[in-house]
Design a protein around this motif. Structure first.
Motif, PDB file in Angstrom:
ATOM      1  N   LEU A 234       0.861  -1.108  -0.002  1.00  0.00           N
ATOM      2  CA  LEU A 234      -0.053   0.063  -0.009  1.00  0.00           C
ATOM      3  C   LEU A 234       0.840   1.162   0.020  1.00  0.00           C
ATOM      4  O   LEU A 234       1.775   1.474   0.918  1.00  0.00           O
ATOM      5  CB  LEU A 234      -0.872   0.010   1.274  1.00  0.00           C
ATOM      6  N   TYR A 235       0.550   2.133  -1.058  1.00  0.00           N
ATOM      7  CA  TYR A 235       1.540   3.155  -1.197  1.00  0.00           C
ATOM      8  C   TYR A 235       0.372   4.438  -1.237  1.00  0.00           C
ATOM      9  O   TYR A 235      -0.369   4.640  -2.367  1.00  0.00           O
ATOM     10  CB  TYR A 235       2.513   3.013  -2.149  1.00  0.00           C
ATOM     11  N   LEU A 236       0.568   5.347  -0.305  1.00  0.00           N
ATOM     12  CA  LEU A 236      -0.150   6.883  -0.495  1.00  0.00           C
ATOM     13  C   LEU A 236       0.601   7.941  -0.228  1.00  0.00           C
ATOM     14  O   LEU A 236       1.519   7.977   0.402  1.00  0.00           O
ATOM     15  CB  LEU A 236      -1.366   6.565   0.416  1.00  0.00           C
ATOM     16  N   GLU A 237       0.617   8.921  -1.110  1.00  0.00           N
ATOM     17  CA  GLU A 237       1.094  10.081  -0.668  1.00  0.00           C
ATOM     18  C   GLU A 237      -0.153  11.352  -0.527  1.00  0.00           C
ATOM     19  O   GLU A 237      -0.966  11.267  -1.522  1.00  0.00           O
ATOM     20  CB  GLU A 237       1.795  10.701  -2.013  1.00  0.00           C
ATOM     21  N   VAL A 238      -0.316  11.546   0.746  1.00  0.00           N
ATOM     22  CA  VAL A 238      -1.215  12.442   0.900  1.00  0.00           C
ATOM     23  C   VAL A 238      -0.921  13.757   1.251  1.00  0.00           C
ATOM     24  O   VAL A 238      -0.123  14.079   2.251  1.00  0.00           O
ATOM     25  CB  VAL A 238      -2.150  11.801   2.069  1.00  0.00           C
ATOM     26  N   THR A 239      -1.590  15.078   0.775  1.00  0.00           N
ATOM     27  CA  THR A 239      -1.008  16.449   0.998  1.00  0.00           C
ATOM     28  C   THR A 239      -1.545  16.766   2.313  1.00  0.00           C
ATOM     29  O   THR A 239      -2.552  16.291   2.914  1.00  0.00           O
ATOM     30  CB  THR A 239      -1.258  17.355  -0.217  1.00  0.00           C
ATOM     31  N   ARG A 240      -1.014  17.688   2.876  1.00  0.00           N
ATOM     32  CA  ARG A 240      -1.753  18.337   3.917  1.00  0.00           C
ATOM     33  C   ARG A 240      -3.110  18.683   3.958  1.00  0.00           C
ATOM     34  O   ARG A 240      -4.031  18.255   4.817  1.00  0.00           O
ATOM     35  CB  ARG A 240      -0.805  19.655   4.625  1.00  0.00           C
TER      36      ARG A 240
END
Length: 277
Positions: A234-240
């Motif tokens: 599972l790979y996620l990039e979440v901005t603020r």
């Protein structure tokens, strides 16, 4: 006069005070030519009066700690004047601080036009650190004596070997022939001329200051990268902005339904995400 070595600091292994310091973490700093009150001011400490002896310093630190707040990194620092090479030095001691209490910006300011020497341990399974600042510059620093950094990382090599560090083997410690912590105390004395003893620490009149925890750095986003036991990733990039929006949506749903307001990865993105290929 025989130069000091780790042997002269063998007492730290039978000292209740140092046993406590090594178990809970400590930072010991020596600053040349700056008065205790001024050192605490540079550390942005709120004055807390005085106390006599390291045991009283520990009690003041214990009074400060909230046992339910595991994230509070503030601490009580105690400072007093000692004689050393080139005149008066200030010894600063803080205990149960995780060994991270003296920030680089403090040391740069305190050593401007002079010198500062610091050694510390974070307690438990320790990460030890030694730092030598001259005229605002970090000259030599290390956690393991064989891996040194700073503007002059090799300037102390001869002294390191003389006090007891084994520069060919970084596995030394209490169970081996090299006591790296006693060697750190000896190295500090070589650089400052200040002999630290149990009696010195227990009889000193400490000026006290409450040093607040460092403000958390502003964050712009988070990355979640997890691979389970079956190799599924599972790979996620979440901005603020995305994280804060997802949290707000979850809180609103919780108020409307009376249900959970937990925010998981799928909530943050609005659905599952595949790792980049």
């Amino acid at each position: 006069m025989t130069p000091v070595t780790a042997h002269d600091y063998a007492w730290i292994r039978s000292s209740p005070l140092l046993d406590h310091a090594l178990e809970t973490g400590y930072t010991l700093t020596l600053v040349r030519g700056v008065a205790p009150r001024d050192v605490l001011r540079v550390m942005e400490a709120e004055p807390q009066g005085t106390c006599t002896g390291a045991d009283a310093l520990i009690e003041r630190q214990d009074d400060l700690l909230d046992p339910t707040d595991y994230w509070d990194e503030s601490f009580i620092a105690g400072a007093f004047t000692v004689s050393g090479e080139g005149g008066d030095w200030t010894l600063v001691l803080h205990l149960a601080d995780g060994g991270t209490g003296m920030q680089p910006r403090f040391l740069e300011a305190l050593s401007a036009g002079g010198c500062a020497v610091v050694h510390s341990s974070n307690g438990g399974k320790p990460m030890d650190s030694f730092q030598w600042y001259v005229d605002g510059e970090l000259r030599t620093t290390f956690e393991r004596p064989t891996v040194r950094q700073g503007s002059t990382p090799d300037a102390l090599n001869t002294v390191l070997a003389e006090v007891g560090f084994d520069l060919s083997d970084d596995e030394g410690g209490t169970s081996g022939p090299v006591d790296t912590k006693a060697s750190a105390f000896a190295l500090a004395e070589r650089l400052t001329g200040v002999r630290v003893t149990e009696e010195l620490l227990q009889r000193a009149e400490y000026q006290l200051g409450h040093v607040p925890e460092e403000p958390a750095e502003d964050w712009t986003g988070i990355v979640i990268d997890i691979t389970d036991a079956y190799g599924k990733r599972l790979y996620l990039e979440v901005t603020r902005d995305e994280a804060e929006s997802a949290a707000a949506r979850a809180r609103n749903r919780g108020r409307e339904t009376g249900g959970s307001t937990d925010v998981g990865p799928e909530t943050a993105r609005g659905g599952p995400s595949e790792p980049p290929r």
